[in-house]
Design a protein around this motif. Sequence first.
Motif, PDB file in Angstrom:
ATOM      1  N   ARG A 257       0.726  -1.245  -0.009  1.00 14.48           N
ATOM      2  CA  ARG A 257       0.138  -0.094  -0.054  1.00 14.48           C
ATOM      3  C   ARG A 257       1.033   1.215  -0.110  1.00 14.48           C
ATOM      4  NH1 ARG A 257      -3.177  -1.298  -2.256  1.00 14.48           N
ATOM      5  NH2 ARG A 257      -4.667  -2.984  -1.678  1.00 14.48           N
ATOM      6  N   LYS A 258       1.930   1.223   0.780  1.00 15.16           N
ATOM      7  CA  LYS A 258       2.913   2.469   0.810  1.00 15.16           C
ATOM      8  C   LYS A 258       3.833   2.742  -0.516  1.00 15.16           C
ATOM      9  CE  LYS A 258       3.150   2.534   5.563  1.00 15.16           C
ATOM     10  NZ  LYS A 258       3.838   1.781   6.726  1.00 15.16           N
ATOM     11  N   LYS A 259       3.769   3.896  -0.998  1.00 19.41           N
ATOM     12  CA  LYS A 259       4.510   4.270  -2.142  1.00 19.41           C
ATOM     13  C   LYS A 259       6.324   4.039  -1.701  1.00 19.41           C
ATOM     14  CE  LYS A 259       0.845   4.983  -4.549  1.00 19.41           C
ATOM     15  NZ  LYS A 259      -0.163   4.356  -3.575  1.00 19.41           N
ATOM     16  N   MET A 260       6.385   4.822  -0.342  1.00 13.80           N
ATOM     17  CA  MET A 260       7.697   4.801  -0.061  1.00 13.80           C
ATOM     18  C   MET A 260       7.714   4.422   1.397  1.00 13.80           C
ATOM     19  SD  MET A 260       8.793   8.454  -1.839  1.00 13.80           S
ATOM     20  CE  MET A 260      10.330   8.277  -0.926  1.00 13.80           C
ATOM     21  N   GLN A 261       8.549   3.616   1.629  1.00 14.61           N
ATOM     22  CA  GLN A 261       8.903   3.151   3.033  1.00 14.61           C
ATOM     23  C   GLN A 261      10.510   3.414   3.572  1.00 14.61           C
ATOM     24  OE1 GLN A 261       8.327  -1.125   3.221  1.00 14.61           O
ATOM     25  NE2 GLN A 261       8.010  -1.001   5.232  1.00 14.61           N
ATOM     26  N   ARG A 262      10.434   4.064   4.786  1.00 17.23           N
ATOM     27  CA  ARG A 262      11.815   4.189   5.391  1.00 17.23           C
ATOM     28  C   ARG A 262      12.117   2.962   6.254  1.00 17.23           C
ATOM     29  NH1 ARG A 262      14.490   8.755   5.256  1.00 17.23           N
ATOM     30  NH2 ARG A 262      12.637   9.936   4.536  1.00 17.23           N
ATOM     31  N   LEU A 263      13.077   2.378   5.863  1.00 21.77           N
ATOM     32  CA  LEU A 263      13.696   1.226   6.691  1.00 21.77           C
ATOM     33  C   LEU A 263      14.381   1.866   7.924  1.00 21.77           C
ATOM     34  CD1 LEU A 263      15.216  -0.835   3.943  1.00 21.77           C
ATOM     35  CD2 LEU A 263      13.219  -1.040   5.004  1.00 21.77           C
ATOM     36  N   PRO A 264      14.730   0.838   9.031  1.00 19.52           N
ATOM     37  CA  PRO A 264      15.262   1.328  10.257  1.00 19.52           C
ATOM     38  C   PRO A 264      16.400   1.928  10.160  1.00 19.52           C
ATOM     39  CG  PRO A 264      14.039  -0.905  10.552  1.00 19.52           C
ATOM     40  CD  PRO A 264      14.072  -0.442   9.278  1.00 19.52           C
TER      41      PRO A 264
ATOM     42  N   ILE B 253      11.813   2.627  -2.413  1.00 23.38           N
ATOM     43  CA  ILE B 253      10.618   3.072  -3.411  1.00 23.38           C
ATOM     44  C   ILE B 253      10.120   1.773  -4.264  1.00 23.38           C
ATOM     45  CG2 ILE B 253      10.149   4.480  -5.355  1.00 23.38           C
ATOM     46  CD1 ILE B 253      12.553   6.198  -4.537  1.00 23.38           C
ATOM     47  N   THR B 254       8.556   1.917  -4.084  1.00 22.09           N
ATOM     48  CA  THR B 254       7.970   0.727  -4.735  1.00 22.09           C
ATOM     49  C   THR B 254       8.237   0.811  -6.206  1.00 22.09           C
ATOM     50  OG1 THR B 254       6.132   1.425  -3.061  1.00 22.09           O
ATOM     51  CG2 THR B 254       5.645   0.014  -5.144  1.00 22.09           C
ATOM     52  N   PRO B 255       8.430  -0.439  -6.797  1.00 20.35           N
ATOM     53  CA  PRO B 255       8.946  -0.623  -8.313  1.00 20.35           C
ATOM     54  C   PRO B 255       7.360  -0.287  -8.917  1.00 20.35           C
ATOM     55  CG  PRO B 255       9.303  -2.632  -7.027  1.00 20.35           C
ATOM     56  CD  PRO B 255       8.759  -1.760  -6.062  1.00 20.35           C
ATOM     57  N   ARG B 256       7.798  -0.057 -10.265  1.00 18.65           N
ATOM     58  CA  ARG B 256       6.787   0.361 -11.284  1.00 18.65           C
ATOM     59  C   ARG B 256       5.679  -0.705 -11.324  1.00 18.65           C
ATOM     60  NH1 ARG B 256       6.247  -1.627 -16.424  1.00 18.65           N
ATOM     61  NH2 ARG B 256       5.652  -0.116 -18.204  1.00 18.65           N
ATOM     62  N   ASN B 257       5.904  -2.013 -11.188  1.00 13.56           N
ATOM     63  CA  ASN B 257       4.833  -3.020 -11.520  1.00 13.56           C
ATOM     64  C   ASN B 257       4.007  -3.108 -10.202  1.00 13.56           C
ATOM     65  OD1 ASN B 257       6.116  -3.434 -13.973  1.00 13.56           O
ATOM     66  ND2 ASN B 257       6.226  -5.514 -13.715  1.00 13.56           N
ATOM     67  N   PHE B 258       4.539  -2.814  -8.816  1.00 17.69           N
ATOM     68  CA  PHE B 258       3.594  -2.904  -7.435  1.00 17.69           C
ATOM     69  C   PHE B 258       2.825  -1.812  -7.802  1.00 17.69           C
ATOM     70  CE2 PHE B 258       7.111  -5.199  -5.196  1.00 17.69           C
ATOM     71  CZ  PHE B 258       6.260  -6.455  -5.032  1.00 17.69           C
TER      72      PHE B 258
ATOM     73  N   THR C  85       0.296   5.009 -22.178  1.00 17.51           N
ATOM     74  CA  THR C  85       1.396   4.235 -22.250  1.00 17.51           C
ATOM     75  C   THR C  85       2.186   4.480 -20.897  1.00 17.51           C
ATOM     76  OG1 THR C  85       1.366   4.493 -24.670  1.00 17.51           O
ATOM     77  CG2 THR C  85       3.565   3.778 -23.703  1.00 17.51           C
ATOM     78  N   ILE C  86       2.693   3.428 -20.255  1.00 21.66           N
ATOM     79  CA  ILE C  86       3.459   3.564 -19.070  1.00 21.66           C
ATOM     80  C   ILE C  86       4.955   3.657 -19.378  1.00 21.66           C
ATOM     81  CG2 ILE C  86       3.631   2.915 -16.900  1.00 21.66           C
ATOM     82  CD1 ILE C  86       0.797   3.612 -17.059  1.00 21.66           C
ATOM     83  N   PRO C  87       5.592   4.545 -19.101  1.00 27.54           N
ATOM     84  CA  PRO C  87       6.931   4.701 -19.336  1.00 27.54           C
ATOM     85  C   PRO C  87       7.885   3.962 -18.443  1.00 27.54           C
ATOM     86  CG  PRO C  87       6.468   6.684 -18.371  1.00 27.54           C
ATOM     87  CD  PRO C  87       5.119   5.876 -18.531  1.00 27.54           C
ATOM     88  N   GLU C  88       9.125   3.539 -18.861  1.00 22.50           N
ATOM     89  CA  GLU C  88       9.799   2.737 -17.995  1.00 22.50           C
ATOM     90  C   GLU C  88      10.061   3.459 -16.369  1.00 22.50           C
ATOM     91  OE1 GLU C  88      11.384  -0.756 -17.178  1.00 22.50           O
ATOM     92  OE2 GLU C  88      10.692  -0.180 -19.354  1.00 22.50           O
ATOM     93  N   ALA C  89      10.210   4.894 -16.494  1.00 20.58           N
ATOM     94  CA  ALA C  89      10.496   5.263 -15.348  1.00 20.58           C
ATOM     95  C   ALA C  89       9.397   5.745 -14.541  1.00 20.58           C
ATOM     96  CB  ALA C  89      11.397   6.636 -15.596  1.00 20.58           C
TER      97      ALA C  89
ATOM     98  N   TRP D 112       3.131  16.753 -11.526  1.00 19.23           N
ATOM     99  CA  TRP D 112       3.492  15.366 -11.066  1.00 19.23           C
ATOM    100  C   TRP D 112       4.398  14.926 -10.045  1.00 19.23           C
ATOM    101  CZ3 TRP D 112       0.896  11.228 -12.704  1.00 19.23           C
ATOM    102  CH2 TRP D 112       1.570   9.740 -12.369  1.00 19.23           C
ATOM    103  N   ASN D 113       3.905  14.141  -9.343  1.00 18.84           N
ATOM    104  CA  ASN D 113       4.732  13.438  -8.423  1.00 18.84           C
ATOM    105  C   ASN D 113       4.535  11.996  -8.421  1.00 18.84           C
ATOM    106  OD1 ASN D 113       3.263  12.465  -5.815  1.00 18.84           O
ATOM    107  ND2 ASN D 113       2.613  14.570  -5.925  1.00 18.84           N
ATOM    108  N   ARG D 114       5.552  11.129  -7.786  1.00 21.47           N
ATOM    109  CA  ARG D 114       5.623   9.575  -7.678  1.00 21.47           C
ATOM    110  C   ARG D 114       4.286   9.091  -7.067  1.00 21.47           C
ATOM    111  NH1 ARG D 114       9.954   7.669  -7.455  1.00 21.47           N
ATOM    112  NH2 ARG D 114       9.275   5.632  -7.596  1.00 21.47           N
ATOM    113  N   ASN D 115       3.550  10.000  -6.189  1.00 19.96           N
ATOM    114  CA  ASN D 115       2.210   9.139  -5.573  1.00 19.96           C
ATOM    115  C   ASN D 115       1.205   9.506  -6.329  1.00 19.96           C
ATOM    116  OD1 ASN D 115       4.009   8.567  -3.339  1.00 19.96           O
ATOM    117  ND2 ASN D 115       3.922  10.758  -2.616  1.00 19.96           N
TER     118      ASN D 115
END
Length: 166
Positions: free
Chosen positions: A18-25, A31-36, A91-95, A132-135
Motif C-alpha cells: 500500500r505504501k509508495k515509499m517506506q523508510r527502513l530502520p 521506493i515501490t517499483p513500477r509494477n507494484f 502508455t506507461i514509461p519505464e521510469a 506530477w509526483n510519484r504518488n
Amino acid sequence: GSQKTAPKTEAIQPIQPRKKMQRLPSGEVVITPRNFKLLEELEHSEKGLGDMSISYGLVDSSDIFMGEWNGGILGPHGTQHDSRFYELRITIPEAYPSTPPKVRFVSKININCVDSKSGEVIYSKVPATKNWNRNMGMEQVLISLRAEMASSENRRTRQPQEGLTF
C-alpha cells in the motif's frame, strides 16, 4: 562491570504494498517499483474504487509489463462534453511513477490541453502532469483531464461530431 547486553535484533517488517515509499530502520528509503504501483492501480480500477466518471484498464491482461492501458472519461454535465464518452490510450514509461504516463485521446476532442492533430495530451497544460509526483497515478491524470473539460476555457468549445477518432 561486565554487563552483558543482548545483541540488537531488529524486527523485519513485511513490505506493505500500500505504501509508495517506506523508510527502513536504517533510514534508507525503499521506493515501490513500477509494477507494484501498476498492480495497485489495476486492482483499484477493477474494484470500481475511486471516481466513477473515469475508467482505466490494461489493453492486454496478459502483458506482464503492463505498458498499454485504455482509459475512459465521461464528459462533465453542463458542458459541451456532457454525456459523451472519451476513449484514451495510456502508455506507461519505464521510469513510471517517477515520470507521468503518456496519455493520448483516441476520441476526437477539442480542448486546449490536447494536440488537435495527434490527440496527445500537452503536459504543461494539465495540472496533474505539470505538477506530477510519484504518488500520483493514472486516475489523477484522468480526473485532471476531466476537470479541464469543465474549465471556463473548454466547457463551451464546440466539439467534433461524436464517434470521430484521431
